[in-house]
Design an enzyme around this catalytic site. Structure first.
Site, PDB file in Angstrom:
ATOM      1  N   HIS A  14      -5.125  14.459  -8.882  1.00 55.31           N
ATOM      2  CA  HIS A  14      -5.316  13.037  -9.204  1.00 55.31           C
ATOM      3  C   HIS A  14      -4.482  12.590 -10.398  1.00 55.31           C
ATOM      4  O   HIS A  14      -4.150  11.406 -10.500  1.00 55.31           O
ATOM      5  CB  HIS A  14      -6.807  12.759  -9.451  1.00 55.31           C
ATOM      6  CG  HIS A  14      -7.629  12.826  -8.202  1.00 55.31           C
ATOM      7  ND1 HIS A  14      -7.713  11.784  -7.311  1.00 55.31           N
ATOM      8  CD2 HIS A  14      -8.400  13.817  -7.672  1.00 55.31           C
ATOM      9  CE1 HIS A  14      -8.507  12.096  -6.307  1.00 55.31           C
ATOM     10  NE2 HIS A  14      -8.937  13.343  -6.500  1.00 55.31           N
TER      11      HIS A  14
ATOM     12  N   ASP B  29      -2.380   9.301 -10.257  1.00 54.44           N
ATOM     13  CA  ASP B  29      -2.433   8.210 -11.242  1.00 54.44           C
ATOM     14  C   ASP B  29      -1.042   7.890 -11.770  1.00 54.44           C
ATOM     15  O   ASP B  29      -0.696   6.713 -11.981  1.00 54.44           O
ATOM     16  CB  ASP B  29      -3.356   8.592 -12.406  1.00 54.44           C
ATOM     17  CG  ASP B  29      -4.820   8.607 -11.994  1.00 54.44           C
ATOM     18  OD1 ASP B  29      -5.141   8.086 -10.909  1.00 54.44           O
ATOM     19  OD2 ASP B  29      -5.635   9.142 -12.772  1.00 54.44           O
TER      20      ASP B  29
ATOM     21  N   ASN C 297      -2.664  12.946  -3.697  1.00 57.80           N
ATOM     22  CA  ASN C 297      -3.784  13.455  -4.499  1.00 57.80           C
ATOM     23  C   ASN C 297      -4.174  14.871  -4.077  1.00 57.80           C
ATOM     24  O   ASN C 297      -4.466  15.729  -4.921  1.00 57.80           O
ATOM     25  CB  ASN C 297      -4.988  12.525  -4.362  1.00 57.80           C
ATOM     26  CG  ASN C 297      -4.863  11.266  -5.194  1.00 57.80           C
ATOM     27  OD1 ASN C 297      -4.235  11.279  -6.248  1.00 57.80           O
ATOM     28  ND2 ASN C 297      -5.451  10.179  -4.725  1.00 57.80           N
TER      29      ASN C 297
ATOM     30  N   GLU D 162      -4.919   2.382  -3.826  1.00 55.56           N
ATOM     31  CA  GLU D 162      -3.451   2.363  -3.869  1.00 55.56           C
ATOM     32  C   GLU D 162      -2.870   1.053  -3.357  1.00 55.56           C
ATOM     33  O   GLU D 162      -1.693   0.977  -3.010  1.00 55.56           O
ATOM     34  CB  GLU D 162      -2.893   3.535  -3.054  1.00 55.56           C
ATOM     35  CG  GLU D 162      -3.174   3.502  -1.567  1.00 55.56           C
ATOM     36  CD  GLU D 162      -4.502   4.133  -1.171  1.00 55.56           C
ATOM     37  OE1 GLU D 162      -4.646   4.519  -0.005  1.00 55.56           O
ATOM     38  OE2 GLU D 162      -5.398   4.243  -2.035  1.00 55.56           O
TER      39      GLU D 162
ATOM     40  N   ASP E 164       0.853  -1.180   0.000  1.00 55.57           N
ATOM     41  CA  ASP E 164       0.000   0.000   0.000  1.00 55.57           C
ATOM     42  C   ASP E 164       0.896   1.239   0.000  1.00 55.57           C
ATOM     43  O   ASP E 164       1.882   1.311   0.745  1.00 55.57           O
ATOM     44  CB  ASP E 164      -0.892  -0.007   1.256  1.00 55.57           C
ATOM     45  CG  ASP E 164      -1.840   1.179   1.306  1.00 55.57           C
ATOM     46  OD1 ASP E 164      -2.966   1.042   0.822  1.00 55.57           O
ATOM     47  OD2 ASP E 164      -1.426   2.243   1.827  1.00 55.57           O
TER      48      ASP E 164
END
Length: 355
Positions: A250, A254, A245, A278, A237
């Site tokens: 975002h 990404d 973010n 994530e 994670d």
């Protein structure tokens, strides 16, 4: 029934095999009915011809039905097993001989020759465009020889009109080109459907951002692969990913996910899955091939994400939970998830192994 038929239609080999069986059955039934009619109308030679062809169709059907189809590497069947291939080649000879007999004998009253126009369509259906074209051209040459040459006309046992002999090969050619056009359209449509189906199957099993497996894809891989007695699972994670973010947007989030996925995808002998958000799952079907999870953690820690159109750089870390054992994959993932929570509670950017 519909699902089974859909599976057959989408597999070219199974579709052709079904078509062979269907055509043999239909031609056998038609030939049997024609044999009875020929006997009633006392067409002796024609009755023998259709009767023999009825038997041959029955033999073809039985041999095709009992023959074992060949296999593609992915396990799907295709029609060209040894038995199917032999039957198809024998059938070509049978149909050419029967139609030639129809033309030469002319019984009844020249009508039998009309059946020849079925050859291009049946050929395209059974053999595909290339082989059917060769077969159709061969039959066209026979027609030209019998109707348009003195030697061929001397072989005829029925007195066709000059108009019929002149125009019938042209009618046959028209049926051939129509059948060829329909087969080209069918092939193009089938190709497009196969491409769309393959694309759909890929998208249904993969994450569109990272191109890694999604949950469904991982479970399908688990069902498909014969796993060893002991397996291994990582769950990783990205630490404080929400802050990425919130701070960078975002798009950068990404990009970060894609970069982490790229590093994870380099792990050998494993199936990598974007589990959600994530989180990523790394499954080793054989625990003996498991790599060092800390090496992946260090690789991510050393990774630099360049912010587009900026001199700023972003660095992230990951926490990893590890579990090994036998049994269900879902149980292993649950154990690795508990280890991941311990890694988070113990300061992040670390590896914890389920006891």
């Amino acid at each position: 029934m519909r699902e089974k038929l859909a599976q057959i239609i989408t597999d070219e080999g199974r579709r052709r095999r079904l078509q062979y069986l269907t055509v043999f059955m239909l031609l056998g039934i038609i030939s049997a009915l024609m044999t009875v009619l020929n006997i009633i109308t006392r067409k002796g030679y024609l009755a023998w011809a259709t009767g023999v062809f009825t038997v041959l169709c029955a033999v073809n059907f039985i041999v095709m039905r009992l023959s074992k189809p060949g296999k593609h590497p992915d396990g799907t069947c295709y029609a060209e097993g040894k038995g199917a291939f032999i039957v198809s080649m024998v059938f070509v000879v049978e149909i050419i001989l029967l139609f030639t007999f129809f033309i030469v004998s002319g019984n009844p009253e020249g009508f039998s020759a009309i059946w020849v126009v079925m050859l291009p369509a049946c050929g395209m259906l059974l053999f595909g465009r290339k082989q059917a074209t060769v077969l159709s051209i061969l039959m066209f040459i026979i027609l030209i020889f019998l109707f348009w040459t003195p030697i061929g006309r001397s072989c005829l046992r029925y007195e066709y009109s000059a108009t019929f002999m002149m125009r019938f090969p042209l009618l046959y050619a028209a049926f051939f080109f129509l059948s060829l056009l329909l087969e080209i359209i069918r092939e193009a449509t089938q190709k497009q459907l196969d491409q769309l189906r393959n694309r759909y199957e890929y998208l249904s099993a993969h994450d569109c951002l990272t191109n890694l497996l999604n949950r469904q894809g991982l479970m399908e891989e688990h069902q498909r692969i014969a796993a060893a007695e002991e397996q291994a699972v990582f769950i990783l994670d990205i630490d404080h990913f929400k802050a990425v973010n919130d701070s960078y947007g975002h798009d950068i989030g990404d990009l970060t996910l894609a970069r982490v996925a790229q590093l994870a995808s380099r792990i050998k002998d494993a199936r990598i899955c974007r589990w959600g958000g994530e989180e990523f799952v790394v499954w080793f079907p054989d625990a003996r091939s498991m790599t060092d999870p800390d090496a992946l953690r260090q690789a991510v820690e050393n990774m630099v994400v360049q912010i587009p159109n900026s001199s700023k750089q972003l660095k992230v870390t990951i926490s990893i939970g590890v579990a090994k054992g036998s049994g269900k994959l879902s149980d292993l993932i649950a154990r690795a998830d508990k280890a991941l929570y311990r890694a988070k509670e113990n300061g992040r950017n670390r590896v914890e192994v389920d006891a």
